[in-house]
Scaffold this active site. Structure first.
Site, PDB file in Angstrom:
ATOM      1  N   ASP A 121       0.831  -1.079   0.219  1.00  0.00           N
ATOM      2  CA  ASP A 121      -0.006   0.063  -0.069  1.00  0.00           C
ATOM      3  C   ASP A 121       0.963   1.402   0.046  1.00  0.00           C
ATOM      4  OD1 ASP A 121       1.023   0.067   2.517  1.00  0.00           O
ATOM      5  OD2 ASP A 121      -0.900   0.109   3.723  1.00  0.00           O
ATOM      6  N   ASP A 143       5.063  -1.074   7.303  1.00  0.00           N
ATOM      7  CA  ASP A 143       4.103  -1.618   8.495  1.00  0.00           C
ATOM      8  C   ASP A 143       4.787  -2.610   9.403  1.00  0.00           C
ATOM      9  OD1 ASP A 143       4.249  -4.070   6.852  1.00  0.00           O
ATOM     10  OD2 ASP A 143       2.760  -3.177   5.457  1.00  0.00           O
ATOM     11  N   ASP A 175       7.158   5.368  21.242  1.00  0.00           N
ATOM     12  CA  ASP A 175       7.147   6.986  21.504  1.00  0.00           C
ATOM     13  C   ASP A 175       5.795   7.218  22.316  1.00  0.00           C
ATOM     14  OD1 ASP A 175       7.913   9.801  20.944  1.00  0.00           O
ATOM     15  OD2 ASP A 175       8.558   8.745  19.008  1.00  0.00           O
ATOM     16  N   ASP A 202       8.117  12.457  24.018  1.00  0.00           N
ATOM     17  CA  ASP A 202       8.021  13.367  22.752  1.00  0.00           C
ATOM     18  C   ASP A 202       7.798  15.060  23.844  1.00  0.00           C
ATOM     19  OD1 ASP A 202       7.888  14.159  19.969  1.00  0.00           O
ATOM     20  OD2 ASP A 202       6.001  14.839  20.502  1.00  0.00           O
ATOM     21  N   GLU A 226      12.739  13.790  24.903  1.00  0.00           N
ATOM     22  CA  GLU A 226      13.012  14.543  23.716  1.00  0.00           C
ATOM     23  C   GLU A 226      12.500  16.029  23.984  1.00  0.00           C
ATOM     24  OE1 GLU A 226      12.035  16.026  19.399  1.00  0.00           O
ATOM     25  OE2 GLU A 226      10.824  15.700  21.024  1.00  0.00           O
ATOM     26  N   HIS A 246      14.395  11.343  12.537  1.00  0.00           N
ATOM     27  CA  HIS A 246      13.171  11.610  11.641  1.00  0.00           C
ATOM     28  C   HIS A 246      13.175  13.004  11.452  1.00  0.00           C
ATOM     29  CE1 HIS A 246      11.379  11.734  15.508  1.00  0.00           C
ATOM     30  NE2 HIS A 246      10.350  12.341  14.965  1.00  0.00           N
ATOM     31  N   ASP A 247      13.559  13.799  12.556  1.00  0.00           N
ATOM     32  CA  ASP A 247      13.541  15.428  12.277  1.00  0.00           C
ATOM     33  C   ASP A 247      14.586  16.181  11.662  1.00  0.00           C
ATOM     34  OD1 ASP A 247      10.837  15.312  13.854  1.00  0.00           O
ATOM     35  OD2 ASP A 247      11.675  15.478  15.553  1.00  0.00           O
TER      36      ASP A 247
END
Ligand code: BGC
Length: 560
Positions: free
Chosen positions: A25, A29, A98, A203, A266, A331-332
């Site tokens: 898709d 996953d 997270d 987070d 974080e 990822h940031d």
């Protein structure tokens, strides 16, 4: 000194959406992750950190949680997650989740209830304020994602009040002043721990407390980005007085009851100077925190002098029991090899050099998916190729203020979080073997050359280098027990340091430049005999002789 499991662990961040798609898709996953657990085991990591995989409308890729008790159907089911957890545990890999506790999605049942009426039992789970007399928002705060008119407050017609959202409009801030909200969160955290997860990444943990009365910020607007008088000022909600009371309360109600659970915070604002107030064990708040002092997508790449200074300042915090968490990219951020290394001629060498700097630093290390094969930034041509909320917000703000699309792209493209979020490169088949469908985000066109399969066959494999490095980390106590001392501090290109504990001394020499440098090492180092245990330049003979010249991006690790 005895260490807790997590103090020696190497963490590996999985950004599930971009890792491995099992059903075509276009989105990664959990079954995809499961199929790659053996590869992670071979790499030698100890713990997976999952960025949010809970049910979410995906406005901010899962950092907008709609159901804290379920897995997003795009990623699989709760049963899949439990199976993954069991499989990971059976391989000796732990898993931390997270937890997004500053805000939820507006689709979370708590918010759907909260917005219904002023007397709804969930009303105070969020931060509601009446408009000013002229109908405008309660203050001049801007939201980080700069959507709509730029305000951090959104008007809700049903009750005629504004709610606070520091991030997207669809991400209302939770109200930590309200006891029932706290108890709801604690119950949820315990539920995950009872299921067997090994801890949490918390987070934006420094932003849970808001200032009483919500005063205006006095900060001047950023002329390029801020709009309509709404000013983005992180200091207004960061490390506000009272934040310690919240964190300690969470520790008392949750973490203290699970001695093997680990927490890493974080949040901006953490410095070596204030870290002991948050993460020294005596504070009873959280176990560790990342620092942004080296790796923030907003700051220029660190210099060698900054590296020494920052690592030394963090090392000194360890006297107070602090355990820092190191990373160069996540990822940031941007891809580390592009930003701090050389993603051209010396991609392999510089990827390995950065690996050594982070994996031999005092404290924990967090690897980000793709670092182990030296993945690079993506070249984006059009705003339509982007997904990141910051990127879109900044782009449209700039265009609204008169920048041309080209100017705005030149500014936002290289800073975009999408650089790190692009799909993982497994092999050279279509879409890098990430999906058989249409990938949710552009795949970096360099995947035929840079991919796991090709890397593992290459004589200078980056993956194989990481394997050796992670093994070395486990076998050499100096990495997690050693003092830190820098040498040749006069150099702006070479980083030389030792990590020493009673059993051994480890020496790291890194030429963080594209030049060959004849580095003379001090006699107090050269007078000993050393054994080289790692190099990214197999062609050089082990030698501490300056005369031989350190090759571009050469890194070596010795012990004695
Ligand atoms: C996460 C980001 C996210 C933000 C809001 C962070 O620091 O790492 O990806 O956009 O929190 O939840």
């Amino acid at each position: 000194m005895d260490k807790k499991w997590w103090q020696k662990a190497v963490f590996y961040e999985i950004y599930c959406k971009s890792f491995c798609d099992s059903d075509g898709d276009g989105l990664g996953d959990l079954k995809g992750v499961m199929s790659k657990l053996p590869m992670l085991k071979e790499l030698g990591i100890d713990c997976i950190w999952f960025t949010p995989i809970y049910t979410s409308p995906q406005v901010d890729n899962g950092y907008d949680v709609a159901d804290y008790y379920d897995i997003d159907p795009r990623y699989g089911t709760l049963e899949d997650f439990k199976e993954l957890l069991d499989k990971a545990h059976s391989l000796g890999i732990k898993v931390i989740m997270d937890q997004v506790l500053n805000h939820s999605s507006d689709e979370c049942v708590w918010f759907r209830e909260s917005r219904k009426s002023k007397d709804n039992p969930y009303r105070n789970y969020y931060i509601w304020q009446p408009p000013k007399a002229d109908g405008t928002p309660p203050n001049n705060w801007g939201s980080y994602f700069r959507e709509g008119d730029g305000s951090a407050w959104e008007f809700d017609e049903t009750t005629g009040e504004y709610y606070l959202h520091q991030y997207a409009i669809k991400m209302p801030d939770l109200n930590w002043e309200y006891q029932p909200l706290r108890q709801e969160i604690y119950k949820m955290l315990r539920w995950w721990l009872d299921m067997g997860v090994d801890g949490f990444r918390l987070d934006v943990f420094t932003r849970l407390k808001k200032p009483a009365g919500f005063p205006d910020t006095k900060k001047a607007p950023d002329p390029k980005l801020d709009r309509n008088g709404f000013v983005v000022d992180p200091s207004m909600c960061t490390m506000q007085e009272g934040i310690h009371e919240i964190l300690h309360d969470m520790w008392v109600n949750v973490f203290s009851k699970y001695p093997n659970c680990m927490t890493v915070g974080e949040g901006t604002g953490i410095t070596p100077e204030n870290a002991p107030e948050y993460i020294a064990p005596s504070c009873e708040e959280i176990d560790s925190a990342y620092h942004f002092n080296l790796a923030s997508r907003k700051r220029p790449p660190f210099t060698v002098a900054e590296f020494r200074d920052i690592q030394m300042r963090w090392f000194k915090t360890m006297e107070h029991g602090v355990w820092p968490s190191n990373y160069f990219s996540n990822h940031d951020s941007r891809r580390q090899v592009t930003y701090y290394g050389d993603d051209g001629e010396y991609r392999r060498e510089s990827a390995k050099l950065l690996a050594v700097l982070s994996c031999t630093a005092p404290g924990n290390v967090y690897l980000f998916q793709g670092e182990e094969i030296g993945m690079t930034n993506v070249q984006y041509d059009r705003i339509e190729e982007h997904d990141c909320c910051y990127t879109l917000g900044d782009y449209y703000s700039m265009v609204a203020k008169g920048a041309t699309p080209q100017e705005a792209m030149a500014y936002v493209g290289p800073r975009s979080r999408d650089n790190a979020r692009a799909p993982y490169h497994w092999n050279d088949s279509e879409n890098a073997g990430f999906t058989t469908g249409k990938p949710w985000l552009k795949v970096n066109p360099n995947y035929p050359e840079i991919n796991l399969e090709a890397d593992r066959k290459h004589p200078q494999s980056i993956f194989a280098f990481y394997q050796k490095l992670l093994k070395l980390r486990k076998e050499n106590p100096a990495v997690y027990d050693g003092d830190l001392r820098f040498y040749r501090e006069d150099s702006d290109k070479v980083i030389v340091y030792t990590r020493s504990c009673p059993e051994q001394t480890m020496l790291v020499i890194a030429n963080k430049s594209g030049d060959t440098l004849p580095v003379e090492l001090p006699e107090e180092l050269t007078r000993h005999s050393w054994k080289r245990i790692l190099t990214n330049r197999e062609e050089t003979a082990p030698s501490l002789e300056g005369g031989r010249g350190w090759l571009p991006w050469e890194v070596e690790v010795y012990v004695r």
